[in-house]
Structures are given as C-alpha cells and as structure tokens.
Design a protein around this motif. Structure first.
Motif, PDB file in Angstrom:
ATOM      1  N   SER A 154      53.600  69.298  15.787  1.00 48.13           N
ATOM      2  CA  SER A 154      52.647  69.604  16.848  1.00 48.13           C
ATOM      3  C   SER A 154      53.365  70.379  17.942  1.00 48.13           C
ATOM      4  O   SER A 154      54.588  70.464  17.951  1.00 48.13           O
ATOM      5  CB  SER A 154      52.042  68.317  17.427  1.00 48.13           C
ATOM      6  OG  SER A 154      53.054  67.544  18.064  1.00 48.13           O
ATOM      7  N   ARG A 155      52.575  70.971  18.853  1.00 45.20           N
ATOM      8  CA  ARG A 155      53.200  71.677  19.965  1.00 45.20           C
ATOM      9  C   ARG A 155      52.494  71.343  21.269  1.00 45.20           C
ATOM     10  O   ARG A 155      51.298  71.066  21.279  1.00 45.20           O
ATOM     11  CB  ARG A 155      53.217  73.205  19.746  1.00 45.20           C
ATOM     12  CG  ARG A 155      51.937  73.938  20.158  1.00 45.20           C
ATOM     13  CD  ARG A 155      51.007  74.056  18.994  1.00 45.20           C
ATOM     14  NE  ARG A 155      49.936  75.007  19.249  1.00 45.20           N
ATOM     15  CZ  ARG A 155      48.666  74.645  19.379  1.00 45.20           C
ATOM     16  NH1 ARG A 155      48.329  73.371  19.332  1.00 45.20           N
ATOM     17  NH2 ARG A 155      47.736  75.561  19.563  1.00 45.20           N
ATOM     18  N   THR A 203      54.388  64.927  11.102  1.00 42.45           N
ATOM     19  CA  THR A 203      53.309  65.677  11.737  1.00 42.45           C
ATOM     20  C   THR A 203      53.898  66.636  12.757  1.00 42.45           C
ATOM     21  O   THR A 203      54.473  66.195  13.757  1.00 42.45           O
ATOM     22  CB  THR A 203      52.311  64.743  12.435  1.00 42.45           C
ATOM     23  OG1 THR A 203      51.845  63.760  11.508  1.00 42.45           O
ATOM     24  CG2 THR A 203      51.129  65.540  12.987  1.00 42.45           C
ATOM     25  N   ILE A 241      54.201  75.439  12.369  1.00 41.88           N
ATOM     26  CA  ILE A 241      52.959  75.478  13.131  1.00 41.88           C
ATOM     27  C   ILE A 241      52.849  76.836  13.812  1.00 41.88           C
ATOM     28  O   ILE A 241      53.847  77.346  14.349  1.00 41.88           O
ATOM     29  CB  ILE A 241      52.900  74.329  14.161  1.00 41.88           C
ATOM     30  CG1 ILE A 241      51.552  74.287  14.859  1.00 41.88           C
ATOM     31  CG2 ILE A 241      54.037  74.432  15.179  1.00 41.88           C
ATOM     32  CD1 ILE A 241      51.310  73.002  15.665  1.00 41.88           C
ATOM     33  N   THR A 242      51.662  77.414  13.754  1.00 41.49           N
ATOM     34  CA  THR A 242      51.421  78.664  14.460  1.00 41.49           C
ATOM     35  C   THR A 242      51.041  78.317  15.889  1.00 41.49           C
ATOM     36  O   THR A 242      50.075  77.581  16.113  1.00 41.49           O
ATOM     37  CB  THR A 242      50.296  79.459  13.782  1.00 41.49           C
ATOM     38  OG1 THR A 242      50.672  79.697  12.427  1.00 41.49           O
ATOM     39  CG2 THR A 242      50.072  80.781  14.489  1.00 41.49           C
ATOM     40  N   TRP A 243      51.811  78.863  16.841  1.00 40.90           N
ATOM     41  CA  TRP A 243      51.629  78.438  18.218  1.00 40.90           C
ATOM     42  C   TRP A 243      50.233  78.720  18.738  1.00 40.90           C
ATOM     43  O   TRP A 243      49.642  77.916  19.442  1.00 40.90           O
ATOM     44  CB  TRP A 243      52.661  79.148  19.105  1.00 40.90           C
ATOM     45  CG  TRP A 243      52.830  78.465  20.421  1.00 40.90           C
ATOM     46  CD1 TRP A 243      52.007  78.569  21.508  1.00 40.90           C
ATOM     47  CD2 TRP A 243      53.867  77.557  20.785  1.00 40.90           C
ATOM     48  NE1 TRP A 243      52.486  77.769  22.518  1.00 40.90           N
ATOM     49  CE2 TRP A 243      53.609  77.143  22.115  1.00 40.90           C
ATOM     50  CE3 TRP A 243      54.971  77.044  20.122  1.00 40.90           C
ATOM     51  CZ2 TRP A 243      54.441  76.255  22.783  1.00 40.90           C
ATOM     52  CZ3 TRP A 243      55.797  76.155  20.793  1.00 40.90           C
ATOM     53  CH2 TRP A 243      55.527  75.774  22.100  1.00 40.90           C
ATOM     54  N   THR A 259      55.467  81.657  15.449  1.00 40.03           N
ATOM     55  CA  THR A 259      55.370  80.541  14.521  1.00 40.03           C
ATOM     56  C   THR A 259      56.628  79.707  14.708  1.00 40.03           C
ATOM     57  O   THR A 259      57.735  80.245  14.764  1.00 40.03           O
ATOM     58  CB  THR A 259      55.270  81.020  13.069  1.00 40.03           C
ATOM     59  OG1 THR A 259      54.041  81.735  12.890  1.00 40.03           O
ATOM     60  CG2 THR A 259      55.310  79.846  12.101  1.00 40.03           C
ATOM     61  N   THR A 274      48.967  74.305  10.673  1.00 42.21           N
ATOM     62  CA  THR A 274      50.213  73.715  10.203  1.00 42.21           C
ATOM     63  C   THR A 274      50.422  73.918   8.702  1.00 42.21           C
ATOM     64  O   THR A 274      49.474  74.181   7.953  1.00 42.21           O
ATOM     65  CB  THR A 274      50.255  72.212  10.508  1.00 42.21           C
ATOM     66  OG1 THR A 274      49.130  71.576   9.874  1.00 42.21           O
ATOM     67  CG2 THR A 274      50.188  71.960  12.001  1.00 42.21           C
ATOM     68  N   TYR A 281      53.144  72.127   5.561  1.00 37.40           N
ATOM     69  CA  TYR A 281      54.174  71.130   5.267  1.00 37.40           C
ATOM     70  C   TYR A 281      54.696  71.303   3.846  1.00 37.40           C
ATOM     71  O   TYR A 281      53.965  71.691   2.946  1.00 37.40           O
ATOM     72  CB  TYR A 281      53.611  69.709   5.389  1.00 37.40           C
ATOM     73  CG  TYR A 281      53.119  69.345   6.759  1.00 37.40           C
ATOM     74  CD1 TYR A 281      51.795  69.538   7.117  1.00 37.40           C
ATOM     75  CD2 TYR A 281      53.990  68.802   7.697  1.00 37.40           C
ATOM     76  CE1 TYR A 281      51.339  69.207   8.386  1.00 37.40           C
ATOM     77  CE2 TYR A 281      53.544  68.462   8.966  1.00 37.40           C
ATOM     78  CZ  TYR A 281      52.219  68.670   9.300  1.00 37.40           C
ATOM     79  OH  TYR A 281      51.780  68.336  10.557  1.00 37.40           O
ATOM     80  N   GLY A 334      47.572  76.530  16.187  1.00 34.36           N
ATOM     81  CA  GLY A 334      47.907  75.179  15.767  1.00 34.36           C
ATOM     82  C   GLY A 334      47.823  74.909  14.280  1.00 34.36           C
ATOM     83  O   GLY A 334      47.899  73.755  13.853  1.00 34.36           O
TER      84      GLY A 334
END
Length: 122
Positions: free
Chosen positions: A69-70, A67, A49-51, A31, A56, A58, A54
């Motif tokens: 993102s990865r 936002t 974000i959990t890799w 994460t 998310t 906040y 995805g």
C-alpha cells in the motif's frame, strides 16, 4: 532516495511491516515495488503498486499474506507481511520506476533502497 526499514527477526507465523520512505522527487507518476533476495539466490519480485491509481501486483507465493500500500501524504510505501514462513527470509529492497512496462522486472526500476533484512525462524 528510498529508505527501507522494518525488517527484523520473527518466528514463523508472525508478522512484520516494511516501510519505504521516498524523498527527493514527486512519486505520483511512479510504480513502487518490493523485491527480495534470499541467501544464495537471485533477487526476485514480491509486490508492486502504481502510485497514481493504487493497482497492485503480487508474486504468487505472497498472495493473501502480504499487502502493498502507499500513503501519498507521507510519500511512503508499506508492505505488511503476515503468516511469515522461513522461506520469506531475505533482504527486502524497495524500488521505484517511472516507465515500468512490466512491474515484476527489476530492470524497469530506476531507484533502489538499501535493503532491510527479514529473518523468519522455524
């Protein structure tokens, strides 16, 4: 190792994009998160974000403006920040953790980047 970048000085209402480049290990089970620490305040959670999937999370104050993102190919996590406010001024840290039961809790994260300063002028 986590390398944060992208901070700077921006006027209120402006935008910045933070990046966190991860190296030295496979982050597919991690994460990733951003925290921030404003002058004179404790470090607080911003986004996670959990890799692998995805998903998310906040903090309320940034919803709709930030936002997370990865990019799995680049092993990099991004945090585009829009409609910045003076209260967003802080040092922003990226973090990574394997067994993160509560994504907003700092102690769940194993690795931390060096921080990047974001200053929003009014």
């Amino acid at each position: 190792q986590l390398q944060a970048s992208g901070g700077g000085l921006v006027q209120a209402g402006g935008s910045l994009r933070l990046s966190c480049a991860a190296s030295g290990r496979t982050f597919s089970r991690y994460t990733m998160a951003w925290f921030r620490q404003a002058p004179g305040k404790e470090r607080e959670f911003v986004a996670a974000i959990t890799w692998s999937n995805g998903i998310t999370l906040y903090t309320n104050s940034v919803k709709g403006r930030f936002t997370i993102s990865r990019d799995t190919a680049k092993n990099t996590v991004y945090l585009p920040m829009n409609s910045l406010k003076p209260e967003d001024t802080a040092v922003y840290y990226c973090a990574a953790g394997v067994y993160v039961a509560q994504r907003a809790v700092q102690s769940n994260y194993d690795y931390w980047g060096q921080g990047t300063l974001v200053t929003v002028s009014s």
